[in-house]
Design a protein around this motif. Structure first.
Motif, mmCIF file in Angstrom:
data_model
loop_
_atom_site.group_PDB
_atom_site.id
_atom_site.type_symbol
_atom_site.label_atom_id
_atom_site.label_comp_id
_atom_site.label_asym_id
_atom_site.label_seq_id
_atom_site.Cartn_x
_atom_site.Cartn_y
_atom_site.Cartn_z
ATOM 1 N N TRP A 26 -17.028 30.901 -39.414
ATOM 2 C CA TRP A 26 -17.668 32.151 -39.827
ATOM 3 C C TRP A 26 -18.892 31.810 -40.659
ATOM 4 C CZ3 TRP A 26 -12.597 30.932 -40.051
ATOM 5 C CH2 TRP A 26 -11.669 31.787 -39.452
ATOM 6 N N PHE A 27 -19.819 32.758 -40.785
ATOM 7 C CA PHE A 27 -20.880 32.576 -41.764
ATOM 8 C C PHE A 27 -21.010 33.818 -42.623
ATOM 9 C CE2 PHE A 27 -23.689 33.738 -38.074
ATOM 10 C CZ PHE A 27 -24.262 34.887 -38.596
ATOM 11 N N CYS A 28 -21.579 33.614 -43.804
ATOM 12 C CA CYS A 28 -21.800 34.683 -44.763
ATOM 13 C C CYS A 28 -22.923 35.572 -44.228
ATOM 14 C CB CYS A 28 -22.172 34.098 -46.126
ATOM 15 S SG CYS A 28 -22.644 35.342 -47.348
ATOM 16 N N SER A 29 -22.680 36.864 -44.221
ATOM 17 C CA SER A 29 -23.686 37.793 -43.700
ATOM 18 C C SER A 29 -24.931 37.850 -44.573
ATOM 19 C CB SER A 29 -23.082 39.190 -43.579
ATOM 20 O OG SER A 29 -22.693 39.667 -44.858
ATOM 21 N N ASP A 30 -24.809 37.474 -45.839
ATOM 22 C CA ASP A 30 -25.955 37.564 -46.747
ATOM 23 C C ASP A 30 -26.832 36.316 -46.769
ATOM 24 O OD1 ASP A 30 -25.020 40.048 -47.325
ATOM 25 O OD2 ASP A 30 -24.733 39.702 -49.468
ATOM 26 N N CYS A 31 -26.227 35.138 -46.553
ATOM 27 C CA CYS A 31 -27.032 33.916 -46.690
ATOM 28 C C CYS A 31 -26.815 32.889 -45.582
ATOM 29 C CB CYS A 31 -26.768 33.263 -48.044
ATOM 30 S SG CYS A 31 -25.113 32.569 -48.190
ATOM 31 N N ARG A 32 -25.901 33.151 -44.682
ATOM 32 C CA ARG A 32 -25.626 32.265 -43.542
ATOM 33 C C ARG A 32 -24.913 30.962 -43.911
ATOM 34 N NH1 ARG A 32 -26.449 36.450 -40.515
ATOM 35 N NH2 ARG A 32 -28.426 36.700 -39.455
ATOM 36 N N ASP A 33 -24.345 30.850 -45.111
ATOM 37 C CA ASP A 33 -23.511 29.682 -45.413
ATOM 38 C C ASP A 33 -22.298 29.716 -44.485
ATOM 39 O OD1 ASP A 33 -25.210 28.827 -47.373
ATOM 40 O OD2 ASP A 33 -23.769 28.988 -49.016
ATOM 41 N N VAL A 34 -21.829 28.540 -44.088
ATOM 42 C CA VAL A 34 -20.760 28.433 -43.097
ATOM 43 C C VAL A 34 -19.408 28.203 -43.764
ATOM 44 C CG1 VAL A 34 -19.924 27.057 -41.136
ATOM 45 C CG2 VAL A 34 -22.366 27.558 -41.370
ATOM 46 N N PHE A 35 -18.379 28.835 -43.197
ATOM 47 C CA PHE A 35 -16.993 28.677 -43.637
ATOM 48 C C PHE A 35 -16.163 28.419 -42.392
ATOM 49 C CE2 PHE A 35 -19.272 31.295 -46.539
ATOM 50 C CZ PHE A 35 -18.888 30.820 -47.777
ATOM 51 N N SER A 36 -15.228 27.467 -42.491
ATOM 52 C CA SER A 36 -14.442 27.144 -41.295
ATOM 53 C C SER A 36 -13.024 26.741 -41.670
ATOM 54 C CB SER A 36 -15.099 26.019 -40.512
ATOM 55 O OG SER A 36 -15.105 24.832 -41.266
ATOM 56 N N LEU A 37 -12.160 26.781 -40.658
ATOM 57 C CA LEU A 37 -10.798 26.285 -40.817
ATOM 58 C C LEU A 37 -10.862 24.766 -40.939
ATOM 59 C CD1 LEU A 37 -9.048 28.337 -37.992
ATOM 60 C CD2 LEU A 37 -8.880 28.736 -40.458
#
Length: 89
Positions: free
Chosen positions: A19-30
């Motif tokens: 996933w990415f943050c809608s505000d800054c595009r930082d990535v988050f993953s399992l």
């Protein structure tokens, strides 16, 4: 509102794992690619995102992951299996 936007999916199940943050595009993953990620794994991604928002977007409302809680945990499932297998014997 800052939200997690799914961007990469397991092909077989169409389950997101990045996933990415809608505000800054930082990535988050399992931590791993999983067809059916555990509630614990999803909660970790959600907690990391909420911490990120608190630090990077402190004024923004946060919309994290919608995580469905399992109906029973492992110990409850084990007790149910034993109970069902020994009924009427």
């Amino acid at each position: 509102m800052a939200t997690l936007i799914p961007v990469a999916f397991i092909e077989k199940t169409n389950t997101p794992f990045v996933w990415f943050c809608s505000d800054c595009r930082d990535v988050f993953s399992l931590g791993r690619m999983a067809e059916n990620p555990s509630v614990t794994e999803l909660k970790k991604v959600d907690a990391n995102f909420r911490t990120h928002c608190k630090n990077r977007h402190p004024e923004a409302a946060v919309g994290g992951l919608n995580i469905a809680e399992p109906k029973e945990d492992t110990s409850q499932a084990a007790a149910r299996v034993v109970r069902e297998s020994t009924e009427n014997k």
